[in-house]
Write an enzyme that holds these catalytic residues in place. Sequence first.
Site, PDB file in Angstrom:
ATOM      1  N   HIS A  29       0.836  -1.204   0.000  1.00 28.30           N
ATOM      2  CA  HIS A  29       0.000   0.000   0.000  1.00 28.30           C
ATOM      3  C   HIS A  29       0.872   1.256   0.000  1.00 28.30           C
ATOM      4  O   HIS A  29       2.060   1.213   0.325  1.00 28.30           O
ATOM      5  CB  HIS A  29      -0.921   0.008   1.220  1.00 28.30           C
TER       6      HIS A  29
ATOM      7  N   GLU B  61      -2.233  -7.394   6.958  1.00 30.87           N
ATOM      8  CA  GLU B  61      -0.904  -7.319   7.549  1.00 30.87           C
ATOM      9  C   GLU B  61      -0.804  -8.238   8.753  1.00 30.87           C
ATOM     10  O   GLU B  61      -1.807  -8.589   9.379  1.00 30.87           O
ATOM     11  CB  GLU B  61      -0.609  -5.867   7.967  1.00 30.87           C
TER      12      GLU B  61
END
Length: 189
Positions: free
Chosen positions: A9, A78
């Site tokens: 990201h 994550e």
Amino acid sequence: MVLVALRRHGDTAWTAEGRIQGRRDVPLSDSGRAALAAQALPPLCRGMRVVTSPLARCIETARLLGAPEAPSDPRLMEMHWGDWEGRVLSELREELGAAMRENEARGWEFRPANGETPREVWSRVRGWLAEVAEPTLAITHRGVIRAVLASATGWDMRGAPPAKLDWRAVHVFSLAPDGAPAVHELNVR
């Protein structure tokens, strides 16, 4: 052979501060958005199916890279850093001293307080990779990319990784029929 491309990201305020984000849903920063707006996906990724982690920073990254309707998959989230989310790694190393060094030396079994190990990350990501049936770009996180790289290269997650990764680039892996990854090309811009 199916290709899967992994892209981290864009930057957040916590990225700039060096804070561990983990599962915290930290949005992209203005500078992160601007950097993404100035980037294009590499030609290798054009036409790939796009999927994201369900965290907002990944969904927005996909939108800014031209995939506003990309579905999300929780297996791309994550690593859960537990009590250490929001903390700075260098401060944790100073505070925890030898205990932190011993924990980091565990490689795949490294575990943040009340968090998840890289092996546990790999376990959920491996299931997703086994289902990838067409060329796919995943907008995901550093921990996910590192787990895939470790599996693909045999790196035990101790010491430096076998390759320096550019977190603004795409990392491409070829998948065996069972989803086992092999490095195709790293740091593709």
